[in-house]
Design a protein around this motif. Structure first.
Motif, PDB file in Angstrom:
ATOM      1  N   ASP A 147     -36.679  57.274 -19.327  1.00 40.51           N
ATOM      2  CA  ASP A 147     -35.434  57.199 -20.170  1.00 40.51           C
ATOM      3  C   ASP A 147     -34.409  58.168 -19.739  1.00 40.51           C
ATOM      4  OD1 ASP A 147     -36.922  55.231 -21.631  1.00 40.51           O
ATOM      5  OD2 ASP A 147     -37.379  56.402 -23.188  1.00 40.51           O
ATOM      6  N   ASN A 148     -34.941  59.254 -19.114  1.00 41.37           N
ATOM      7  CA  ASN A 148     -33.454  60.051 -19.038  1.00 41.37           C
ATOM      8  C   ASN A 148     -33.277  59.872 -17.540  1.00 41.37           C
ATOM      9  OD1 ASN A 148     -35.873  61.190 -17.594  1.00 41.37           O
ATOM     10  ND2 ASN A 148     -35.561  63.452 -18.168  1.00 41.37           N
ATOM     11  N   GLY A 149     -33.856  59.000 -16.824  1.00 45.00           N
ATOM     12  CA  GLY A 149     -33.251  58.555 -15.402  1.00 45.00           C
ATOM     13  C   GLY A 149     -33.900  59.115 -14.200  1.00 45.00           C
ATOM     14  N   ASP A 150     -35.090  59.967 -14.651  1.00 42.47           N
ATOM     15  CA  ASP A 150     -35.941  60.409 -13.544  1.00 42.47           C
ATOM     16  C   ASP A 150     -36.587  59.219 -12.880  1.00 42.47           C
ATOM     17  OD1 ASP A 150     -35.413  62.873 -13.859  1.00 42.47           O
ATOM     18  OD2 ASP A 150     -37.302  63.467 -15.156  1.00 42.47           O
ATOM     19  N   ILE A 151     -36.838  59.353 -11.617  1.00 42.10           N
ATOM     20  CA  ILE A 151     -37.495  58.366 -10.821  1.00 42.10           C
ATOM     21  C   ILE A 151     -38.960  58.776 -10.453  1.00 42.10           C
ATOM     22  CG2 ILE A 151     -37.158  56.980  -8.604  1.00 42.10           C
ATOM     23  CD1 ILE A 151     -34.279  58.013  -8.618  1.00 42.10           C
TER      24      ILE A 151
ATOM     25  N   SER B 273     -35.895  47.357   5.472  1.00 38.46           N
ATOM     26  CA  SER B 273     -36.743  46.373   4.705  1.00 38.46           C
ATOM     27  C   SER B 273     -37.135  46.692   3.402  1.00 38.46           C
ATOM     28  CB  SER B 273     -38.099  46.012   5.579  1.00 38.46           C
ATOM     29  OG  SER B 273     -38.930  45.229   5.001  1.00 38.46           O
ATOM     30  N   ALA B 274     -37.163  45.998   2.457  1.00 40.35           N
ATOM     31  CA  ALA B 274     -37.536  46.190   1.000  1.00 40.35           C
ATOM     32  C   ALA B 274     -38.897  46.125   0.435  1.00 40.35           C
ATOM     33  CB  ALA B 274     -36.291  45.429   0.266  1.00 40.35           C
ATOM     34  N   GLY B 275     -39.151  47.084  -0.541  1.00 39.00           N
ATOM     35  CA  GLY B 275     -40.414  46.596  -1.335  1.00 39.00           C
ATOM     36  C   GLY B 275     -40.015  46.294  -2.915  1.00 39.00           C
ATOM     37  N   ARG B 276     -40.574  47.299  -3.602  1.00 36.88           N
ATOM     38  CA  ARG B 276     -40.408  46.790  -4.963  1.00 36.88           C
ATOM     39  C   ARG B 276     -38.909  47.307  -5.534  1.00 36.88           C
ATOM     40  NH1 ARG B 276     -44.925  44.347  -7.426  1.00 36.88           N
ATOM     41  NH2 ARG B 276     -46.515  44.760  -5.860  1.00 36.88           N
ATOM     42  N   MET B 277     -38.416  46.640  -6.669  1.00 38.17           N
ATOM     43  CA  MET B 277     -37.251  46.933  -7.189  1.00 38.17           C
ATOM     44  C   MET B 277     -37.127  46.791  -8.670  1.00 38.17           C
ATOM     45  SD  MET B 277     -34.964  43.405  -6.957  1.00 38.17           S
ATOM     46  CE  MET B 277     -34.746  43.654  -5.084  1.00 38.17           C
ATOM     47  N   VAL B 278     -36.349  47.792  -9.541  1.00 40.34           N
ATOM     48  CA  VAL B 278     -36.130  47.868 -10.757  1.00 40.34           C
ATOM     49  C   VAL B 278     -34.772  47.866 -11.270  1.00 40.34           C
ATOM     50  CG1 VAL B 278     -36.913  49.498 -12.768  1.00 40.34           C
ATOM     51  CG2 VAL B 278     -38.607  49.012 -11.196  1.00 40.34           C
ATOM     52  N   ALA B 279     -34.311  47.268 -12.265  1.00 41.72           N
ATOM     53  CA  ALA B 279     -32.990  47.358 -12.705  1.00 41.72           C
ATOM     54  C   ALA B 279     -33.162  48.228 -14.134  1.00 41.72           C
ATOM     55  CB  ALA B 279     -32.578  45.874 -13.227  1.00 41.72           C
ATOM     56  N   HIS B 280     -32.185  49.142 -14.188  1.00 39.03           N
ATOM     57  CA  HIS B 280     -32.235  50.389 -15.056  1.00 39.03           C
ATOM     58  C   HIS B 280     -30.576  50.659 -15.332  1.00 39.03           C
ATOM     59  CE1 HIS B 280     -33.721  53.616 -17.277  1.00 39.03           C
ATOM     60  NE2 HIS B 280     -32.656  54.404 -16.726  1.00 39.03           N
ATOM     61  N   LYS B 281     -30.488  50.195 -16.649  1.00 44.74           N
ATOM     62  CA  LYS B 281     -29.014  50.365 -17.250  1.00 44.74           C
ATOM     63  C   LYS B 281     -28.251  49.668 -16.280  1.00 44.74           C
ATOM     64  CE  LYS B 281     -30.175  54.343 -19.603  1.00 44.74           C
ATOM     65  NZ  LYS B 281     -29.746  56.208 -19.577  1.00 44.74           N
ATOM     66  N   ASP B 282     -27.293  50.094 -15.563  1.00 43.13           N
ATOM     67  CA  ASP B 282     -26.231  49.482 -14.749  1.00 43.13           C
ATOM     68  C   ASP B 282     -26.471  49.664 -13.450  1.00 43.13           C
ATOM     69  OD1 ASP B 282     -24.549  48.299 -17.051  1.00 43.13           O
ATOM     70  OD2 ASP B 282     -23.668  49.951 -17.034  1.00 43.13           O
ATOM     71  N   GLN B 283     -27.669  49.946 -13.204  1.00 43.53           N
ATOM     72  CA  GLN B 283     -28.111  50.196 -11.548  1.00 43.53           C
ATOM     73  C   GLN B 283     -29.412  49.496 -11.060  1.00 43.53           C
ATOM     74  OE1 GLN B 283     -28.236  54.833 -11.878  1.00 43.53           O
ATOM     75  NE2 GLN B 283     -26.441  54.593 -10.537  1.00 43.53           N
TER      76      GLN B 283
END
Length: 365
Positions: free
Chosen positions: A331-335, A277-287
């Protein structure tokens, strides 16, 4: 003789031969509708072929935060992390945590329950709180309160950058613009109508309205329909990927992927077959990054690479209140994931290592 009998056989009181063409038409139309419904309900299944077990680093009141319950977060031009909590605004750098709010060290802000944060292009941090909207200068920490200029409303939400000179907020679902230079406030034309939500994507604004999603022209407020409404239930999170597909999560945790014409359901499945089941989502670059009940799914834009991140040392992170988790990509991809019990950090190198030992290294120590 048999033809005569067949001609006068009746179904009820209507001759059977008269009904045959109509029955055939009904059968054809019904078959078409059933086939259409079958194809429309077919779900896209994204199965994670790789699973990463990562030890999530945490940061909470024990480390200096003013409260554990996180609402939003942003990095500034000095790589300092600003965190909105239910008891004040916090600034984290490599050496200290500074809390802003009426009961904290820096008392300039009048709001204590901080809902949203947004940086403008003039070193200002806009703070949406239980008080209203204030602007904090991130260099000298001076504060401007624009709340008295805002229209009377019960609910303010969805702070976004509108254009180079304005930010936008929804006041009881009515769009309001704030000039970042002179702090004047302008309401959008009534012709725009109610807006459920809004996001800024690569300099464009996508509005969620009752009947679907539309791009809006910043100067004229003209709407260009973009995507249909994916679900009758309330959409809690949406974004657009690098291939221009809309991804939306509804209140029940269901995911839809839409082009300009139609939407399809999406199932997230772990390697061992568990449906998430899903919650929040974010598009970042090509992912695409999706918080779920089975972990954090990372999906490539072409859908060829699907993986899921789980954490062994914080097993409760993805179990409860998924729609309240806040997801942020540096910006460096840390989550970064903001939860009701603090901040969780996954390093950008999650695909190469199984644990991460030092939260402070993210800030340069």
């Amino acid at each position: 003789m048999m033809k005569a009998i067949e001609h006068y056989l009746v179904l009820g009181r209507v001759p059977l031969m008269i009904l045959r063409p109509n029955i055939l038409l009904v059968v054809v139309v019904l078959g078409y509708c059933l086939g259409f419904a079958s194809s429309a309900s077919a779900a896209l299944t994204l199965k994670a072929e790789r699973q990463h077990h990562v030890n999530a680093s945490t940061f909470n009141v024990a480390d200096g935060l003013s409260a554990n319950s996180l609402q939003d977060m942003e990095f500034d031009q000095f790589s300092r992390l600003w965190i909105a909590t239910q008891d004040g605004l916090n600034m984290l750098d490599a050496n200290q945590v500074i809390a802003f709010g009426p009961t904290h060290m820096e008392r300039g802000l009048k709001g204590s329950y901080i809902h949203e944060l947004l940086f403008d292009n003039k070193r200002g941090l806009w703070v949406l709180s239980n008080h209203g909207i204030e602007r904090l200068d991130t260099v000298d920490f001076s504060v401007v309160d624009v709340s008295p200029e805002l229209p009377q409303a019960q609910d303010f939400k969805s702070l976004i950058q509108w254009d180079n000179q304005h930010i936008a907020v929804l006041a009881d679902n009515q769009l309001v613009l704030i000039d970042t230079k002179n702090f004047s406030v302008v309401k959008a034309p009534d012709s725009l109508g109610p807006v459920n939500n809004q996001i800024e994507i690569n300099g464009r604004v996508l509005l969620q309205k009752e009947n679907g999603f539309s791009w809006v022209e910043p100067k004229t407020f003209a709407l260009t329909p973009a995507y249909p409404a994916p679900d009758k239930r309330r959409v809690i999170s949406y974004t657009v990927d690098s291939n221009h597909f809309l991804w939306a999560v509804s209140l029940g945790g269901n995911i839809h992927r839409c082009d300009e014409h139609q939407c399809e359901s999406v199932n997230l499945v772990t390697k061992d077959g568990q449906v998430a089941s899903a919650g929040r989502m974010v598009a970042h670059k090509d992912q695409l990054f999706i918080v779920s009940s089975e972990g954090l799914f990372v999906v490539s834009a072409d859908l060829s690479d699907v993986r899921v991140l789980t954490t062994d040392n914080q097993k409760n992170l993805f179990i409860k209140r998924l729609r309240f988790l806040r997801l942020f990509l540096s910006d460096n991809g840390d989550i970064l994931i903001g939860a009701m019990d603090g901040l969780y950090h996954f390093p950008s190198s999650y695909d190469a290592i199984s644990s991460y030992s030092n939260f402070d290294s993210m800030f340069g120590e």
